[in-house]
Design an enzyme around this catalytic site. Structure first.
Site, PDB file in Angstrom:
ATOM      1  CB  THR A   1      -0.898   0.004   1.255  1.00 32.41           C
ATOM      2  OG1 THR A   1      -1.635  -1.206   1.259  1.00 32.41           O
ATOM      3  CG2 THR A   1      -1.840   1.173   1.270  1.00 32.41           C
TER       4      THR A   1
ATOM      5  CD  GLN B   1      -4.974  -2.488   0.292  1.00 36.42           C
ATOM      6  OE1 GLN B   1      -4.708  -3.032  -0.774  1.00 36.42           O
ATOM      7  NE2 GLN B   1      -5.111  -3.167   1.409  1.00 36.42           N
TER       8      GLN B   1
ATOM      9  CG  ASP C   1      -9.271   1.723   6.254  1.00 37.11           C
ATOM     10  OD1 ASP C   1     -10.147   2.018   7.081  1.00 37.11           O
ATOM     11  OD2 ASP C   1      -8.615   0.676   6.279  1.00 37.11           O
TER      12      ASP C   1
END
Ligand SMILES: *[C@@H]1O[C@H](CO)[C@@H](O)[C@H](O)[C@H]1NC(C)=O
Ligand SMILES: *[C@@H]1O[C@H](CO)[C@@H](O)[C@H](O)[C@H]1NC(C)=O
Ligand SMILES: *[C@@H]1O[C@H](CO)[C@@H](O)[C@H](O)[C@H]1NC(C)=O
Ligand SMILES: *[C@@H]1O[C@H](CO)[C@@H](O)[C@H](O)[C@H]1NC(C)=O
Ligand SMILES: *[C@@H]1O[C@H](CO)[C@@H](O)[C@H](O)[C@H]1NC(C)=O
Ligand SMILES: *[C@@H]1O[C@H](CO)[C@@H](O)[C@H](O)[C@H]1NC(C)=O
Ligand SMILES: *[C@@H]1O[C@H](CO)[C@@H](O)[C@H](O)[C@H]1NC(C)=O
Length: 288
Positions: free
Chosen positions: A183, A218, A262
């Site tokens: 990520t 991500q 997130d």
């Protein structure tokens, strides 16, 4: 008698000039020729022609005549890539003179997409910033979408990026955790230098959102790991993990974050002011 003689030669000269120019003009582009009879002269023929012209002194006349004939054409072609010098040297830089004066900025670099500024790539401009500079460096980025991955290494201290509005100046890339092996490597823009500031621009990750349940999707738009960073009027766009507020003390004012899961994460100690969240955002998933 003498006068008619001169005008006769002038006329002959004019006719031959025009026939040469005419012949040069009607030569078709190579790709459209299949017939040998209308093939363009090959290079050795051309060089013979050139030599003859040079020896007879006609070349200068010919080039003058050609220049005159082609002038409108040349003019138009030059117009297309013409840069408005005033835009950079007076107008845009003058627009930020308060900033320049306030920080006593000794070095200003400019970026645009048209090739009229110092650079056409943000990364190239960042690379040109002096290492460990104690004074501020201003990079003005004109309207446009800059498709590149940008890294501001820890030694590019005291950098200011100035965009032309968060709708107009955009840095975009499309890496994901899958494509980069993690990520934190997927960020379109990563900043590791202290005292970084950005005004009025956007950071985007354009990777498509992962399907529900899919891992490795991500896609970070901005990773900020340098201390004392500030963002004013900036936009952060992505789907999952948009803003990686990694470490350090950061300040976000009048910024805009778009994401779904997130969308802000990290270990930094940050102050968010007037941050607008997008609809259908799970508020409970963010931490600062
Ligand atoms: C160019 O044309 C001349 C005469 O037609 C010929 O002798 C010569 O080989 C040609 N050169 C090339 C490079 O095709
Ligand atoms: C950037 O462009 C301006 C205007 O063309 C020029 O004066 C300046 O020297 C350039 N700076 C660099 C570092 O190339
Ligand atoms: C600045 O940082 C980059 C990346 O870590 C490194 O390659 C470069 O050598 C550094 N420059 C100096 C002068 O330390
Ligand atoms: C990013 O976009 C390019 C061009 O659209 C594409 O070829 C590439 O696969 C994309 N990368 C990822 C990780 O989605
Ligand atoms: C960052 O800015 C602060 C305050 O403006 C200054 O004290 C500090 O020396 C700067 N840090 C660097 C690495 O230039
Ligand atoms: C950023 O944009 C806003 C709105 O367009 C403008 O009021 C402000 O002066 C700009 N700030 C900077 C530093 O460019
Ligand atoms: C990431 O890679 C894994 C394993 O290769 C795969 O199962 C997953 O679908 C990929 N995710 C995305 C968003 O492409």
């Amino acid at each position: 008698m003498r006068i008619t003689n001169t005008s006769f030669w002038l006329l002959a000269l004019a006719i031959s000039l025009f026939s040469i120019i005419f012949a040069l003009n009607i030569i078709p582009p190579p790709s459209t020729t299949s017939n040998a009879a209308i093939n363009p002269p090959n290079s050795s023929q051309l060089s013979v022609l050139k030599r003859v012209l040079k020896q007879s002194g006609l070349e200068d006349l010919l080039s003058l005549a050609t220049r005159i004939m082609y002038r409108p054409h040349h003019h138009r072609r030059r117009h297309k890539v013409k840069c408005d010098k005033n835009r950079w040297s007076f107008w845009l830089i003058a627009h930020y003179k308060r900033l320049i004066y306030h920080y006593r900025i000794p070095l200003i670099l400019t970026v645009d997409t048209k090739g009229c500024a110092n650079f056409t790539s943000v990364q190239k401009a960042v690379d040109a910033v002096p290492d460990f500079s104690p004074s501020k460096t201003l990079i003005i980025i004109d309207t446009g979408t800059y498709r590149e991955k940008v890294v501001v290494h820890a030694n590019k201290t005291n950098l200011i990026l100035q965009g032309r509005g968060y709708h107009n100046t955009i840095i975009a890339w499309n890496d994901t955790a899958n494509s980069t092996g993690g990520t934190s490597y997927s960020s379109s823009v990563a900043i590791f230098a202290p005292n970084f500031t950005a005004y009025n621009m956007s950071f985007k990750n354009t990777a498509p959102p992962a399907l529900p349940g899919e891992v490795g999707g991500q896609a970070v738009a901005l990773r900020i790991g340098g201390d004392q960073a500030a963002f004013y009027g900036c936009g952060f766009y992505g789907a999952q993990d948009t803003l990686h507020d990694d470490r350090g003390r950061h300040y976000f004012k009048e910024c805009f974050v778009q994401g779904s899961i997130d969308f802000i994460f990290g270990n930094a100690r940050s102050l968010y002011e007037v941050l607008m969240y997008y609809p259908n955002i799970p508020y409970n998933t963010y931490k600062t």
